[in-house]
Write a protein that holds these residues in place. Sequence first.
Motif, PDB file in Angstrom:
ATOM      1  N   THR A 193       0.846  -1.191   0.000  1.00  0.00           N
ATOM      2  CA  THR A 193       0.000   0.000   0.000  1.00  0.00           C
ATOM      3  C   THR A 193       0.883   1.242   0.000  1.00  0.00           C
ATOM      4  OG1 THR A 193      -1.720  -1.164   1.250  1.00  0.00           O
ATOM      5  CG2 THR A 193      -1.858   1.240   1.179  1.00  0.00           C
ATOM      6  N   THR A 194       0.616   2.166  -0.923  1.00  0.00           N
ATOM      7  CA  THR A 194       1.424   3.377  -1.031  1.00  0.00           C
ATOM      8  C   THR A 194       1.025   4.387   0.042  1.00  0.00           C
ATOM      9  OG1 THR A 194      -0.108   4.398  -2.597  1.00  0.00           O
ATOM     10  CG2 THR A 194       1.663   3.036  -3.511  1.00  0.00           C
ATOM     11  N   ASP A 195       1.896   5.388   0.229  1.00  0.00           N
ATOM     12  CA  ASP A 195       1.605   6.453   1.194  1.00  0.00           C
ATOM     13  C   ASP A 195       0.801   7.558   0.521  1.00  0.00           C
ATOM     14  OD1 ASP A 195       3.419   7.813  -0.392  1.00  0.00           O
ATOM     15  OD2 ASP A 195       5.092   7.527   1.012  1.00  0.00           O
ATOM     16  N   GLY A 196       0.668   8.696   1.208  1.00  0.00           N
ATOM     17  CA  GLY A 196      -0.140   9.794   0.681  1.00  0.00           C
ATOM     18  C   GLY A 196       0.415  10.403  -0.592  1.00  0.00           C
ATOM     19  N   SER A 197       1.709  10.223  -0.843  1.00  0.00           N
ATOM     20  CA  SER A 197       2.303  10.768  -2.064  1.00  0.00           C
ATOM     21  C   SER A 197       2.297   9.771  -3.220  1.00  0.00           C
ATOM     22  CB  SER A 197       3.758  11.198  -1.792  1.00  0.00           C
ATOM     23  OG  SER A 197       4.563  10.075  -1.450  1.00  0.00           O
ATOM     24  N   GLY A 198       1.734   8.609  -2.969  1.00  0.00           N
ATOM     25  CA  GLY A 198       1.699   7.597  -4.028  1.00  0.00           C
ATOM     26  C   GLY A 198       2.990   6.820  -4.155  1.00  0.00           C
ATOM     27  N   GLY A 199       3.821   6.856  -3.125  1.00  0.00           N
ATOM     28  CA  GLY A 199       5.090   6.144  -3.177  1.00  0.00           C
ATOM     29  C   GLY A 199       5.226   5.139  -2.050  1.00  0.00           C
ATOM     30  N   ILE A 200       6.274   4.360  -2.122  1.00  0.00           N
ATOM     31  CA  ILE A 200       6.626   3.407  -1.070  1.00  0.00           C
ATOM     32  C   ILE A 200       8.104   3.608  -0.787  1.00  0.00           C
ATOM     33  CG2 ILE A 200       6.780   0.978  -0.417  1.00  0.00           C
ATOM     34  CD1 ILE A 200       4.568   0.364  -2.394  1.00  0.00           C
ATOM     35  N   GLY A 201       8.374   4.161   0.389  1.00  0.00           N
ATOM     36  CA  GLY A 201       9.769   4.429   0.732  1.00  0.00           C
ATOM     37  C   GLY A 201      10.584   3.162   0.829  1.00  0.00           C
ATOM     38  N   ARG A 202      10.068   2.186   1.542  1.00  0.00           N
ATOM     39  CA  ARG A 202      10.738   0.887   1.654  1.00  0.00           C
ATOM     40  C   ARG A 202       9.711  -0.170   2.043  1.00  0.00           C
ATOM     41  NH1 ARG A 202      16.106  -1.148   4.951  1.00  0.00           N
ATOM     42  NH2 ARG A 202      15.489  -3.347   5.082  1.00  0.00           N
ATOM     43  N   ALA A 203       9.795  -1.291   1.362  1.00  0.00           N
ATOM     44  CA  ALA A 203       8.940  -2.432   1.680  1.00  0.00           C
ATOM     45  C   ALA A 203       9.756  -3.700   1.532  1.00  0.00           C
ATOM     46  CB  ALA A 203       7.724  -2.470   0.762  1.00  0.00           C
ATOM     47  N   ASP A 204       9.628  -4.578   2.512  1.00  0.00           N
ATOM     48  CA  ASP A 204      10.360  -5.856   2.481  1.00  0.00           C
ATOM     49  C   ASP A 204       9.431  -6.944   1.949  1.00  0.00           C
ATOM     50  OD1 ASP A 204      12.611  -4.658   3.600  1.00  0.00           O
ATOM     51  OD2 ASP A 204      11.876  -4.994   5.650  1.00  0.00           O
ATOM     52  N   ILE A 205       9.888  -7.630   0.920  1.00  0.00           N
ATOM     53  CA  ILE A 205       9.113  -8.716   0.323  1.00  0.00           C
ATOM     54  C   ILE A 205      10.037  -9.913   0.102  1.00  0.00           C
ATOM     55  CG2 ILE A 205       7.468  -7.188  -0.824  1.00  0.00           C
ATOM     56  CD1 ILE A 205       9.024  -7.559  -3.400  1.00  0.00           C
ATOM     57  N   LYS A 206       9.444 -11.048  -0.184  1.00  0.00           N
ATOM     58  CA  LYS A 206      10.215 -12.256  -0.470  1.00  0.00           C
ATOM     59  C   LYS A 206      10.227 -12.523  -1.972  1.00  0.00           C
ATOM     60  CE  LYS A 206       9.655 -14.732   3.908  1.00  0.00           C
ATOM     61  NZ  LYS A 206      11.116 -14.752   4.177  1.00  0.00           N
ATOM     62  N   VAL A 207      11.346 -13.017  -2.439  1.00  0.00           N
ATOM     63  CA  VAL A 207      11.458 -13.378  -3.845  1.00  0.00           C
ATOM     64  C   VAL A 207      10.458 -14.496  -4.144  1.00  0.00           C
ATOM     65  CG1 VAL A 207      12.968 -14.272  -5.661  1.00  0.00           C
ATOM     66  CG2 VAL A 207      13.882 -12.712  -3.917  1.00  0.00           C
ATOM     67  N   GLY A 208       9.612 -14.259  -5.135  1.00  0.00           N
ATOM     68  CA  GLY A 208       8.612 -15.252  -5.497  1.00  0.00           C
ATOM     69  C   GLY A 208       9.117 -16.224  -6.550  1.00  0.00           C
ATOM     70  N   VAL A 209       8.211 -16.982  -7.059  1.00  0.00           N
ATOM     71  CA  VAL A 209       8.545 -17.983  -8.068  1.00  0.00           C
ATOM     72  C   VAL A 209       8.610 -17.310  -9.435  1.00  0.00           C
ATOM     73  CG1 VAL A 209       7.761 -20.079  -9.211  1.00  0.00           C
ATOM     74  CG2 VAL A 209       7.499 -19.824  -6.742  1.00  0.00           C
ATOM     75  N   ALA A 210       9.716 -17.513 -10.135  1.00  0.00           N
ATOM     76  CA  ALA A 210       9.924 -16.932 -11.460  1.00  0.00           C
ATOM     77  C   ALA A 210      10.896 -17.815 -12.220  1.00  0.00           C
ATOM     78  CB  ALA A 210      10.464 -15.498 -11.345  1.00  0.00           C
ATOM     79  N   PRO A 211      10.952 -17.677 -13.558  1.00  0.00           N
ATOM     80  CA  PRO A 211      11.899 -18.482 -14.322  1.00  0.00           C
ATOM     81  C   PRO A 211      13.334 -18.257 -13.858  1.00  0.00           C
ATOM     82  CG  PRO A 211      10.332 -17.408 -15.777  1.00  0.00           C
ATOM     83  CD  PRO A 211      10.109 -16.837 -14.421  1.00  0.00           C
ATOM     84  N   THR A 212      14.102 -19.322 -13.807  1.00  0.00           N
ATOM     85  CA  THR A 212      15.499 -19.218 -13.435  1.00  0.00           C
ATOM     86  C   THR A 212      16.244 -18.389 -14.474  1.00  0.00           C
ATOM     87  OG1 THR A 212      15.417 -21.349 -12.346  1.00  0.00           O
ATOM     88  CG2 THR A 212      17.588 -20.528 -12.949  1.00  0.00           C
ATOM     89  N   GLY A 213      17.122 -17.480 -13.991  1.00  0.00           N
ATOM     90  CA  GLY A 213      17.860 -16.597 -14.887  1.00  0.00           C
ATOM     91  C   GLY A 213      17.328 -15.184 -14.781  1.00  0.00           C
ATOM     92  N   THR A 214      17.508 -14.415 -15.854  1.00  0.00           N
ATOM     93  CA  THR A 214      17.061 -13.027 -15.868  1.00  0.00           C
ATOM     94  C   THR A 214      15.543 -12.974 -15.854  1.00  0.00           C
ATOM     95  OG1 THR A 214      19.016 -12.370 -17.109  1.00  0.00           O
ATOM     96  CG2 THR A 214      17.161 -10.845 -17.102  1.00  0.00           C
ATOM     97  N   SER A 215      14.999 -12.350 -14.836  1.00  0.00           N
ATOM     98  CA  SER A 215      13.551 -12.255 -14.698  1.00  0.00           C
ATOM     99  C   SER A 215      13.182 -10.818 -14.350  1.00  0.00           C
ATOM    100  CB  SER A 215      13.053 -13.230 -13.625  1.00  0.00           C
ATOM    101  OG  SER A 215      11.639 -13.281 -13.619  1.00  0.00           O
ATOM    102  N   THR A 216      11.965 -10.598 -13.901  1.00  0.00           N
ATOM    103  CA  THR A 216      11.486  -9.240 -13.631  1.00  0.00           C
ATOM    104  C   THR A 216      10.566  -9.215 -12.427  1.00  0.00           C
ATOM    105  OG1 THR A 216      11.510  -8.871 -16.010  1.00  0.00           O
ATOM    106  CG2 THR A 216      10.417  -7.213 -14.676  1.00  0.00           C
ATOM    107  N   LEU A 217      10.771  -8.205 -11.579  1.00  0.00           N
ATOM    108  CA  LEU A 217       9.840  -7.911 -10.496  1.00  0.00           C
ATOM    109  C   LEU A 217       8.873  -6.858 -11.013  1.00  0.00           C
ATOM    110  CD1 LEU A 217       8.808  -7.859  -7.570  1.00  0.00           C
ATOM    111  CD2 LEU A 217      10.623  -6.213  -7.072  1.00  0.00           C
ATOM    112  N   ILE A 218       7.575  -7.123 -10.909  1.00  0.00           N
ATOM    113  CA  ILE A 218       6.562  -6.245 -11.498  1.00  0.00           C
ATOM    114  C   ILE A 218       5.578  -5.813 -10.418  1.00  0.00           C
ATOM    115  CG2 ILE A 218       4.846  -6.013 -13.329  1.00  0.00           C
ATOM    116  CD1 ILE A 218       6.152  -8.546 -14.585  1.00  0.00           C
ATOM    117  N   LEU A 219       5.381  -4.512 -10.305  1.00  0.00           N
ATOM    118  CA  LEU A 219       4.394  -3.946  -9.385  1.00  0.00           C
ATOM    119  C   LEU A 219       3.315  -3.257 -10.191  1.00  0.00           C
ATOM    120  CD1 LEU A 219       6.902  -4.386  -7.539  1.00  0.00           C
ATOM    121  CD2 LEU A 219       6.160  -2.393  -6.235  1.00  0.00           C
TER     122      LEU A 219
END
Length: 536
Positions: free
Chosen positions: A282-308
Amino acid sequence: MPDNPENRENRENSENRENRENRESRESRESRMDGRRGIPEQSDTSEGPPGTDAGTDAGTDAGATGQQPRRRFTWKRVALIAVALVAVGSLVQVIAKSGGFGGALNTTGGKSEHNKSVPSQIKQPTQKPKTVRLGGQKIPRQSGPIIVVNPGLVTPGGTASVEGAGFDAKSTVDLLLKTSAKQTKGQGLSTAKTDRTGSLNTQITLPENIGRGATLVVQQRNANNVAEAQLVSGGVVGSLKINKLVGKPGDGVSVSVRGFGAGEKVDVFWGRVGGKPDATLTTDGSGGIGRADIKVGVAPTGTSTLILVGEKSKTTATAPFQVLGLYPTVKSSPYALKAGKQITVSAAGFAPSERVLFYINSANGIPAFTSNADANGNVGSVSFDVPFGLEGTQSLTAIGDRTRAVVRAGFDVLPYTPTADPSTYSGKAGTAVSFYVGGFAANETVTLYAGGPNGDAKKIATFPVDAKGAAEAAGSYLITKADEGGVSFKLVGSKSGASAKASVNSQQGGQQQGGQQQGGQQQGGQQQGGQQGQGQ
């Protein structure tokens, strides 16, 4: 000198003669050069300017002979002819290399030898493998050719390892790609050779346009050994700020984003867009996220992408990420056992909370059974009874449902070797014979057959064995007059299919395993069997 009419006329005549002599000299040189090059000599058809002697002479000569003036070969025309000859020669060479006008030209830019070396026709097995049931699910009865793709979750244009077994030793196999089950021709990827055990370990590069439902086919040349494995394609997109660029599923990372709606919920995806998100921020009042801790999910091995992706604004922020491969393990205990006995399987190294698919003698379709990994990616002990009908070495494959991480192991199914001893090894007509058996499957039914020396076996009786696969004084049989010359018996288990043999009144009867040693111990059994036989 005064410029009078006479002097002017003499000067013009002199200039005309000088021009004509120069022109004739030049044409003579060109004619000699054309003769050396094989160009026919041309008549003097030089077109001089109107009013000159050359033009007058040419017209006069042409008119006098009655012939039309021939056109001259200029250097420009000769050059055009040479270029045309070179073009025609190149075309002839291309046609010759392609096998003549009936052949196809290779316009792909690749080596035609490589393209021809991988057949595109997909083989179909001559017959479906026999199956047995495990918990209501059919599994192959025997271990045939099998392949697994690691990682099974692939990216278009990426590479993957292919492991296989069950092919002929030192054989050539072709790797093809098909996009539908009914497809009879596939796209050739590569060719490989198996080792002395018939195993395969190679790499493939997938096309950029690979879609969902693609299947890898590995088929052996000059044989009907074919194996298939389904491929799952993942998506790849853009960029985002992230504190770490490398990690494996389950590792922790920190992210920061800007440009979303104020207080907006943002879905987190790894290597894909759509479906259930791996996390929601959930973003703050400015529409940003200063810092959020998440876990690496399941994705193809190798070069992949984190998408929000913003749930309301649909704003997307991306970050490249290198997903490390998972190297799970699986083991079975015991390694060797008989059908009907319980085997325990455990695994480790999968993604947290991932569903793990277990296959026996296969690597696709409906799994034999499934189990969920815990928060650390481990699968606890899963036990099942080995189905009857499995014999010899069996393959056990575990595949992560989302990561497609794969690991293979195996176990051996030992045969049943039952024994049967008659209550007596000789007897006259009317003597009752019963049997002491052991080594059958637990609680199965045993059928007793009796037959003469010609093998005319006849079903005599059936009886159950106990939990240890044994029975005492079971299956009574009365010896006939014809049996005094010898009679043989065969006892067959209904579930194990195993059989034991025995005989009475034959020379081999006294040599039955343990017969002489147990003869004294079985006297009471003989008497008891005789009483039971008379009672019946």
